[in-house]
Write an enzyme that holds these catalytic residues in place. Structure first.
Site, short mmCIF file in Angstrom:
data_model
loop_
_atom_site.label_atom_id
_atom_site.label_comp_id
_atom_site.label_asym_id
_atom_site.label_seq_id
_atom_site.Cartn_x
_atom_site.Cartn_y
_atom_site.Cartn_z
N GLU A 1 0.76 -1.33 -0.03
CA GLU A 1 -0.08 -0.12 0.11
C GLU A 1 0.89 1.24 -0.14
O GLU A 1 0.47 2.41 -0.23
CB GLU A 1 -0.97 -0.04 1.35
CG GLU A 1 -2.09 0.88 1.10
CD GLU A 1 -2.78 1.02 2.41
OE1 GLU A 1 -4.01 1.67 2.39
OE2 GLU A 1 -2.53 0.48 3.37
N GLU B 1 -0.09 9.33 13.41
CA GLU B 1 0.30 8.98 14.97
C GLU B 1 1.10 7.53 15.03
O GLU B 1 1.79 7.31 15.47
CB GLU B 1 -0.73 9.11 16.11
CG GLU B 1 -1.27 10.42 16.01
CD GLU B 1 -1.71 11.16 14.91
OE1 GLU B 1 -2.38 10.51 14.09
OE2 GLU B 1 -1.58 12.51 14.72
#
Lengths: 384, 400
Positions: free
Chosen positions: B244, B387
């Site tokens: 990805e 994050e």
């Protein structure tokens, strides 16, 4: 597309890194060098010369090594890591570029061997108080007199100006104070009558000087790069300088980031190394991102340092903007992550922070170069 | 060091650029470039044109329709694809389930699925996230219980992108509830026409229908649809998520969008001139442009390293592409919103009630700027939030 160093460049990097580690690895020694006359070490400078670093940018025909901006980048990264004090930038980056691009054969034949031998220091005396970052804002005058010129004016923040044997002075030979045409560069003997030099150590322990020129005589053979045509030469010299400063900043940021990581891994609070805390981890990652982005732009600046003026200007200014922003971020965060120890004069982190802060202001701050990128129409190819 | 492409690489770039600009219908490229919704039909049309040329699945194994390109050619292809506003071949198909089947599937699965995946004959959705399993994906609860020749699947997936178009979904399901989190998960292919599969739309803040909830209620899935080994699904998912990352920085798209920001700012009146004459606006656009140039170079450093090492030397710079790339996509979406100014209030209405709310057509672009700004908040959330990316870099690269 290739970002690897050649074998020769790798060898250069290894030997420079070794020299700097050896002479500057112990931070106490830097303080000792700073107390020597002129604020730097003659002995280390002789080591620079012995290693061939003072010969780096000069053509092989003049006894040089024939290195380009990439070789300069390699040395300047080491200079940044070591926070070195010697006049490499003023002599071998700025001075050498002015001689290479604007010097007559006679000027080069006289001066280059002395520079290579480590016996001649150069300083670029271009800045003036009212000019801020505009290279073309020159109030210092060059009045024709006999077959030469008489220079009058004041130059400010001249890097290593108090150690220089020769000054490269920008002066107005015609036109108005802020005209791009009518500027001439002169090679001036620093000991010539009428030259007054007041040197001191800056915030970052690097030496600078305020220089007054009072009726200083310069012969026609002192002109660099042609009468009234100094601006474009000066701009190119400064662009080469900015590319070198970008590399210095990358070296300093790299070392400062590593120092900070070490600290995060060893400093314990609440019973654990503080690097276990996510708030600090994320900050360290953001520092790495800023550093890697800066590294990319430092490479771009080096590759474009001798490109055509239009392309060069956009790339160099773009690089300076990004380097400045990364330098500020990495510097501030390093101090914050270190806590109190980062605030002390005794510890190295604060000195990196201060040097990075001064690099931001050298040859144009973020706003100045952002405007220049904008004037150049940006950095990216347009969609056809 | 050399930033330039070789002559061969330039010839290749010109070839792909020419193909993208001539073979893909201009109307599809326009919609994509202006942030309009690209329909299912547009996606299928575009991908089939690419597939006919052999360019829908260049990263696949050559035997299954991949291209024997260098990493630099792959990079050029993707940058040109993005920069020329060609919709990227459906990533769930070509970057996710396709490579997993090619790497871990059996021959029957490869023959059955791969050609249809490449040609977008089947539209695949990704069944990973669940209401209780977002960043902590391994805590997923959808169960698959073996019953003879079938698995019985029960549970819920969410944030399933474009599931309304999909006829197949690849799912991570829990096959061993006793095993440690990551160990009891399997990778299952599910036909969405199977009884018990229900898709419900989720309308996002931009008013569009892009994601869905997918419910599984005692869905019978043949054991033949298990990819690889039972309880090894987490490994395959990790492999997939690494895939990805391909083009994750989206430099080409952001470049094109930034060019559009400039164009719109120059055309949009403000004061005595245009928005572009506002030095503050221009400064912010230039800052984005400089950051984007730096990211492009960072990406080139990663690609050059791959070309040298065959992908074996991990480059720490690669891990920042997602973070910086998503930040810049968002920054540029903000710039377009700001260029639109008050006109951005114009809202064309929800797709689920077409035509119910229709401001003047001339304001459509400005409304889209706002919708895309809202929509682009997703890019720092999906694919592992920024994050989480920070956590990964902190651990894997910085050793904290």
């Amino acid at each position: 597309m290739d970002f690897d160093l050649t074998e020769e460049q790798s060898l250069l990097k290894d030997s420079v890194d070794r020299l700097i580690e050896d002479r500057y690895g112990d931070f106490e020694r830097r303080n000792a060098y700073a107390r020597e006359p002129g604020g730097w070490s003659r002995a280390v400078w002789r080591d620079f010369a012995a290693l061939g670093l003072t010969a780096l940018p000069f053509e092989e025909s003049t006894g040089g090594i024939g290195g380009g901006p990439l070789e300069t980048m390699i040395v300047m990264e080491a200079v940044g890591r070591g926070l070195t004090l010697e006049p490499f930038f003023s002599t071998v980056v700025l001075g050498a570029a002015a001689l290479r691009l604007g010097g007559t054969e006679e000027q080069r034949e006289t001066l280059v061997p002395q520079i290579i031998a480590g016996e001649l220091i150069l300083a670029l005396a271009q800045g003036e108080r009212q000019a801020r970052y505009d290279l073309f804002d020159v109030a210092t005058t060059a009045r024709e007199s006999g077959d030469g010129f008489v220079l009058d004016g004041h130059k400010t923040m001249v890097i290593h100006g108090d150690s220089a044997d020769r000054l490269i002075v920008s002066a107005r030979s015609s036109g108005g104070r802020r005209d791009k045409s009518g500027i001439t560069l002169f090679l001036v003997d620093a000991r010539a009558p009428g030259v007054e030099i007041h040197g001191y150590a800056g915030q970052d322990a690097q030496r600078v000087a305020e220089i007054t020129l009072n009726g200083v005589k310069a012969g026609a053979d002192a002109v660099l790069g042609g009468r009234d045509r100094g601006h474009d030469l000066l701009e190119h010299v400064v662009d080469i300088g900015i590319a070198a400063l970008a590399a210095e900043a990358v070296g300093a940021m790299d070392a400062l980031h590593a120092l900070t990581l070490d600290y995060l891994k060893t400093r314990k609070q609440f019973g654990v190394a503080i690097g276990n805390f996510q708030a600090l981890q994320h900050r360290a990652v953001d520092m790495m991102i800023a550093l890697e982005q800066a590294r990319s732009m430092s490479v771009l600046a080096a590759m474009m340092a001798n490109a055509g003026a239009r392309e060069r200007r956009a790339a160099i200014s773009g690089a300076k903007v990004l380097i400045n922003r990364s330098a500020r971020f990495v510097g501030q965060q390093a101090i914050q992550l270190h806590g109190g120890i980062g605030m002390t004069m005794e510890y190295k982190a604060g000195h990196y922070f201060k040097r990075l802060t001064m690099i931001e202001a050298l040859f144009g701050d973020t706003d100045h170069h952002l405007a220049k990128v904008s004037d150049a129409g940006g950095l990216l190819e347009e969609v056809a | 060091m050399d930033l330039r492409f070789t002559d061969d690489e330039i010839a290749f770039r010109n070839e792909v650029r020419h193909f993208f600009r001539t073979a893909i219908p201009a109307e599809i490229r326009r919609k994509f470039s202006e942030g309009e919704e690209v329909s299912r039909e547009d996606m299928v049309t575009s991908q089939r044109i690419l597939n006919a040329k052999g360019w829908a699945t260049p990263r696949w194994p050559v035997a299954w329709g991949g291209q024997d390109w260098t990493p630099i050619q792959h990079y050029i292809y993707l940058e040109e694809l993005q920069f020329n506003s060609v919709p990227q071949p459906l990533q769930f198909n070509v970057d996710m389930v396709g490579p997993v089947i090619a790497a871990f599937g059996n021959d029957a699965q490869k023959r059955q699925f791969l050609p249809r995946i490449a040609n977008l004959d089947d539209w695949w959705a990704q069944g990973f996230s669940e209401p209780g399993a977002g960043s902590d994906l391994a805590s997923l609860k959808t169960r698959a219980i073996r019953d003879g020749g079938h698995y019985i699947v029960t549970g819920q997936k969410t944030w399933t992108t474009l599931a309304q178009y999909a006829n197949w979904i690849f799912c991570l399901v829990r096959t061993d509830p006793e095993a440690k989190k990551q160990m009891g998960i399997s990778f299952l292919l599910i036909d969405m026409a199977t009884p018990g599969v229900v898709v419900r739309p989720i309308i996002t803040i931009d008013g569009r229908h892009e994601v869905n909830e997918v419910f599984f209620d005692d869905v019978k899935v043949p054991v033949a649809n298990l990819v690889g080994e039972e309880n090894r699904g987490w490994d395959y998912a990790k492999f997939l998520l690494a895939n990805e990352r391909t083009g994750i920085a989206r430099v080409g798209i952001t470049k094109q969008r930034l060019a559009r920001v400039k164009e719109i700012a120059r055309q949009t009146p403000a004061g005595e001139g245009s928005v572009w004459d506002d030095a503050a606006f221009r400064s912010r656009a230039m800052l984005a442009e400089i950051e984007l140039k730096a990211l492009e170079l960072t990406q080139m450093r990663v690609v050059a390293e791959q070309a040298k090492s065959g992908g074996n030397r991990p480059n720490p710079a690669s891990s920042i592409l997602k973070i910086k790339g998503s930040e810049l996509q968002q920054t540029v979406s903000e710039l377009l919103l700001e260029a639109a100014g008050p006109n951005a209030l114009a809202f064309r209405g929800y797709d689920v009630e077409p035509g119910s709310n229709d401001p003047l057509a001339e304001l459509a672009w400005a409304g889209l700027a706002a919708q895309n700004y809202f929509n682009y908040r997703k890019v720092s959330i999906y694919g592992g939030s920024n994050e989480i990316q920070h956590n990964i870099i902190s651990k894997a690269v910085l050793g904290l």
